[in-house]
Design an enzyme around this catalytic site. Structure first.
Site, mmCIF file in Angstrom:
data_model
loop_
_atom_site.group_PDB
_atom_site.id
_atom_site.type_symbol
_atom_site.label_atom_id
_atom_site.label_comp_id
_atom_site.label_asym_id
_atom_site.label_seq_id
_atom_site.Cartn_x
_atom_site.Cartn_y
_atom_site.Cartn_z
ATOM 1 N N ASP A 259 -64.298 -5.609 -54.557
ATOM 2 C CA ASP A 259 -63.978 -4.730 -53.351
ATOM 3 C C ASP A 259 -64.614 -3.520 -53.472
ATOM 4 O O ASP A 259 -65.115 -3.046 -54.352
ATOM 5 C CB ASP A 259 -62.453 -4.627 -53.100
ATOM 6 C CG ASP A 259 -62.086 -4.413 -51.753
ATOM 7 O OD1 ASP A 259 -62.847 -4.126 -50.831
ATOM 8 O OD2 ASP A 259 -60.929 -4.801 -51.541
ATOM 9 N N ASP B 268 -70.135 -2.723 -52.601
ATOM 10 C CA ASP B 268 -70.102 -2.812 -51.186
ATOM 11 C C ASP B 268 -70.705 -4.119 -50.637
ATOM 12 O O ASP B 268 -71.985 -4.547 -50.983
ATOM 13 C CB ASP B 268 -71.296 -1.782 -50.890
ATOM 14 C CG ASP B 268 -71.607 -1.730 -49.424
ATOM 15 O OD1 ASP B 268 -70.777 -2.414 -48.624
ATOM 16 O OD2 ASP B 268 -72.373 -0.765 -48.854
ATOM 17 N N ASN C 230 -62.280 -13.479 -48.498
ATOM 18 C CA ASN C 230 -61.465 -12.643 -47.904
ATOM 19 C C ASN C 230 -61.809 -11.471 -47.046
ATOM 20 O O ASN C 230 -61.499 -11.211 -45.834
ATOM 21 C CB ASN C 230 -60.255 -12.537 -48.516
ATOM 22 C CG ASN C 230 -59.227 -11.269 -47.800
ATOM 23 O OD1 ASN C 230 -58.470 -11.697 -47.049
ATOM 24 N ND2 ASN C 230 -59.359 -9.940 -48.255
ATOM 25 N N TYR D 161 -66.704 -9.622 -34.018
ATOM 26 C CA TYR D 161 -65.827 -10.309 -35.024
ATOM 27 C C TYR D 161 -65.542 -11.608 -34.539
ATOM 28 O O TYR D 161 -65.623 -12.516 -35.720
ATOM 29 C CB TYR D 161 -64.501 -9.667 -34.843
ATOM 30 C CG TYR D 161 -63.272 -9.957 -35.757
ATOM 31 C CD1 TYR D 161 -63.601 -9.462 -37.192
ATOM 32 C CD2 TYR D 161 -62.312 -10.389 -35.464
ATOM 33 C CE1 TYR D 161 -62.402 -10.000 -37.942
ATOM 34 C CE2 TYR D 161 -61.360 -10.717 -36.058
ATOM 35 C CZ TYR D 161 -61.549 -10.599 -37.655
ATOM 36 O OH TYR D 161 -60.459 -11.006 -38.389
ATOM 37 N N LYS E 151 -66.370 -15.080 -37.191
ATOM 38 C CA LYS E 151 -65.264 -15.767 -37.468
ATOM 39 C C LYS E 151 -65.308 -17.323 -37.081
ATOM 40 O O LYS E 151 -64.830 -18.172 -37.892
ATOM 41 C CB LYS E 151 -63.863 -15.040 -37.121
ATOM 42 C CG LYS E 151 -63.450 -14.181 -37.838
ATOM 43 C CD LYS E 151 -63.417 -13.969 -39.383
ATOM 44 C CE LYS E 151 -62.966 -12.728 -39.983
ATOM 45 N NZ LYS E 151 -63.043 -12.960 -41.425
#
Length: 249
Positions: free
Chosen positions: A46, A59, A85, A149, A153
């Protein structure tokens, strides 16, 4: 050679590790906590990992930095569980969505998952066992102000189905979890508490509450389990019932 028989987790694996991208906060942090409770050793990548023991700072919007982090994660040996995730929302209407926003969403939400899968895949194949869980979203079915987005997805759902078909013979499953409204900092940034649009979301949820990161982590836990080897290529919506009447049966 791939095997057509069920492939339980190899007993030779002394450490059941799980790689979680974006595991420093929100749903990722809740998933890491649940994985520890389930007996796994989370390996977290992360941007902010000062509070995460053994976390790898990177990053994940940068392919080269992602590759560096993956090499560090795999220094201690193969990892046979993966939770893709990490994500970014970049809300905007279709006419105003910028190419920079679109490219950022594409890199973080889609390219990173693909890159992580490829890095872990040799170890999974060698073990004859693997679990891949991709963090999708109810927005993949369509949502205002989510052009970039939703596109990424939906693409993640498509990759999940392809991976399930290609990797199943090697004892590797690939599934996606599609959260609906979940109370995280990311959600609150895109949907300010008390705003009329946010209240409209709550009112539309059949169970009449916003979800929690733990709700999502519970679903991820099921799909990571060695006993879930007959479930693959699926999108499990954790949305309080919001997709009923929207998602195909």
């Amino acid at each position: 050679m791939p095997s057509s028989t069920a492939s339980p987790e190899p007993s030779t694996l002394s450490r059941a590790r799980v790689l979680i991208t974006g595991g420093g906060a929100g749903i990722g942090a809740a998933t890491a906590e649940r994985c520890r409770a389930d007996g796994y050793e989370p390996v977290i990548i992360d941007r902010v990992v000062d509070h995460v023991p053994g976390g790898i700072r990177a990053d994940l919007s940068d392919p080269e930095d992602t590759e560096r982090a993956l090499q560090l994660a795999l220094q201690d040996g193969p990892i046979t569980r993966l939770v893709n995730n990490v994500g970014v929302v970049v809300p905007n209407d279709a006419a105003s969505q910028t190419l920079a926003e679109f490219d950022l969403a594409l890199s973080v939400n889609l390219r990173c998952a693909f890159q992580c899968m490829q890095a872990l895949l040799p170890g999974m194949k060698q073990a004859g066992f693997g679990r891949i869980v991709n963090m999708s979203s109810r927005a993949a079915l369509g949502k205002e102000l989510r052009t970039a987005y939703a596109a990424t997805k939906a693409g993640l759902n498509g990759m999940t189905r392809v991976w399930a078909l290609e990797l199943g013979p090697f004892g590797i499953t690939a599934n996606a979890v599609g959260p609906g409204p979940i109370r995280t900092a990311l959600f609150d940034k895109a949907n300010p508490p008390g705003a009329p649009r946010t209240q409209k979301i709550v009112d539309a949820i059949p169970v009449k509450r916003i979800g929690t990161p733990q709700d999502v982590a519970h679903a991820v836990s099921y799909l990571l389990d060695a006993r879930s080897g007959f479930v693959t290529g699926q999108v499990l919506y954790v949305c309080g019932g919001m997709t009923v009447g929207v998602a195909s049966v």
